[in-house]
Design an enzyme around this catalytic site. Structure first.
Site, PDB file in Angstrom:
ATOM      1  N   LYS A 226       0.916  -1.116  -0.015  1.00 35.79           N
ATOM      2  CA  LYS A 226      -0.033   0.017   0.066  1.00 35.79           C
ATOM      3  C   LYS A 226       0.846   1.226  -0.030  1.00 35.79           C
ATOM      4  CE  LYS A 226      -4.111   1.720   2.020  1.00 35.79           C
ATOM      5  NZ  LYS A 226      -5.519   1.601   2.586  1.00 35.79           N
ATOM      6  N   ASP A 324     -11.745  -5.213  -5.327  1.00 37.01           N
ATOM      7  CA  ASP A 324     -11.771  -4.452  -3.992  1.00 37.01           C
ATOM      8  C   ASP A 324     -11.912  -3.178  -3.786  1.00 37.01           C
ATOM      9  OD1 ASP A 324     -10.738  -4.113  -1.398  1.00 37.01           O
ATOM     10  OD2 ASP A 324      -8.832  -4.376  -1.864  1.00 37.01           O
TER      11      ASP A 324
END
Length: 416
Positions: A226, A324
């Protein structure tokens, strides 16, 4: 849309693509059998059934559109409605907080296979397969650091949680006769400048080494990087460079979440490099907007480029695909349909590319011809092929799914 019109348009498209050496029937057959994993958390805004609270810990869901699923039965009801409006092959992706806990509080270091037996039975009954995720956010012990926490007690809690999740995934894979893909994402980081970057990454490496040491033959682990999290803007322990190196060294699947990078960054550029060094890829297909906001996937350039790279690399057999995002500002069922169809359109567009001719042009140094053909491909009758795909699956074609979603909202969602 009348069947004869769709079939007529497809016949024309088929002939047009055939002139370029592309077999549309083959492309449709491939598309039919490429699994897309539906993320259960779009049904209820990442709340789950553990504490009934909104997501926290580096992520945030925005919006309060009516009709959120409130329990496991409603989540399953919504997922089946989504699947009924889509053609193709589907899996269902679960977070650990979506277990059936029997009205009892089960902390995350105590979760067991029995809490997901209902999902295993449900999936078998409906002909879908399951994927899984550990859940390190939205918990009193989440804080800023979980698997990278210097506090041994907290770190051991999350190590045990993740180990148990891998065992649950293994049980799912064994029951369905196909490996369950289990994703590990943690939000660990710092809101402001830290001087301990190396220390936290060393701790995370050691934690992952411990977690992944157990041999579980019916599941596959993947690690998700991330860019940053909300409240964790300055430093992310599990960054792209950390996980790219870790997965390459340890032969672990790398998860590329398209919402976890700068919106101007073309994530497709990472595909070919990663494929040289990791065994497989897991794609979490999302859409960033200014920050990692997990907007509904669209049939945009970034999505098209991503799947073009996978197909051009001949890596469909090494690539897992899941959605997602979590948009609570619009009808959640509609959000699913838009996102899945966008992914399917991007896949089909890639499968219909005249690669043989394009590769010949490139090998011969014919740059003009290559560029010209790529441009002409943009206006080929691709839409007619996708309409035919949906027709053959006996589902609504084009915009015809909109009233079906509206009807479900009126008859089901509005009564919650």
């Amino acid at each position: 849309m009348k069947t004869e019109i769709i079939e007529k348009n497809y016949a024309i498209a088929k002939e047009r693509y055939a002139a370029l050496g592309v077999d549309t029937d083959k492309a449709l057959s491939q598309l039919q059998n490429i699994p897309i994993s539906l993320h259960c958390w779009q049904t209820d805004d990442v709340v789950g059934f553990e504490r009934n609270v909104a997501a926290s810990g580096g992520i945030q869901t925005t919006g309060n559109y009516p009709g959120r699923a409130r329990n496991v039965d409603e989540v399953r009801e919504d997922l089946l409605k989504v699947i009924s409006l889509l053609g193709g092959t589907f899996r269902v992706n679960l977070h650990e907080t979506y277990g059936e806990f029997g009205g009892q509080f089960v902390d995350r270091d105590q979760v067991e296979v029995k809490h997901f037996q209902g999902w295993i039975d449900w999936a078998k009954a409906h002909g879908v397969k399951l994927d899984f995720n550990s859940t390190s956010f939205s918990h009193p012990k989440s804080g800023y650091l979980t698997l990278a926490n210097p506090d041994k007690e907290i770190r051991d809690f999350w190590i045990e949680h993740t180990k148990r999740c891998r065992r649950i995934a293994d049980a799912m894979g064994k029951a369905q006769g196909d490996p369950c893909i289990m994703n590990i994402w943690i939000h660990d980081g710092s809101k402001d400048i830290t001087v301990e970057r190396l220390r936290y990454r060393q701790i995370l490496k050691d934690s992952l080494d411990d977690i992944l040491s157990e041999d579980l033959p019916h599941m596959k682990s993947c690690l998700e990087a991330k860019l940053f999290g909300i409240g964790l803007e300055a430093y992310t322990v599990g960054s792209h460079d950390f996980y790219a190196a870790y997965c390459a060294k340890n032969n672990v699947i790398y998860t590329l979440d398209t919402g976890h990078y700068e919106p101007t960054e073309d994530v497709s550029n990472m595909v070919s490099s990663l494929l040289l060094f990791v065994p497989e890829l897991m794609l979490h297909v999302s859409r960033p907007m200014h920050w990692d906001s997990d907007h509904v996937t669209l049939f945009d350039d970034n999505t098209k480029n991503l799947f073009s790279e996978v197909v051009r690399a001949g890596a469909l057999d090494r690539t897992h695909i899941g959605l997602d995002y979590f948009d609570a500002s619009i009808n959640r069922i509609g959000a699913y349909i838009i996102g899945v169809r966008a992914a399917q359109k991007a896949l089909l567009s890639a499968l219909l590319e005249p690669l043989t001719t394009l590769r010949k042009y490139e090998d011969n140094g014919q740059g003009f011809e290559r560029l010209a053909l790529l441009e002409e491909c943009k206006t080929l009758p691709f839409g007619a092929v996708y309409d035919y795909f949906n027709l053959k699956n006996n589902i609504p074609v084009g915009e015809e799914y909109i009233p079906e979603v509206e009807r479900y909202e009126k008859e089901v969602l509005s009564k919650r």
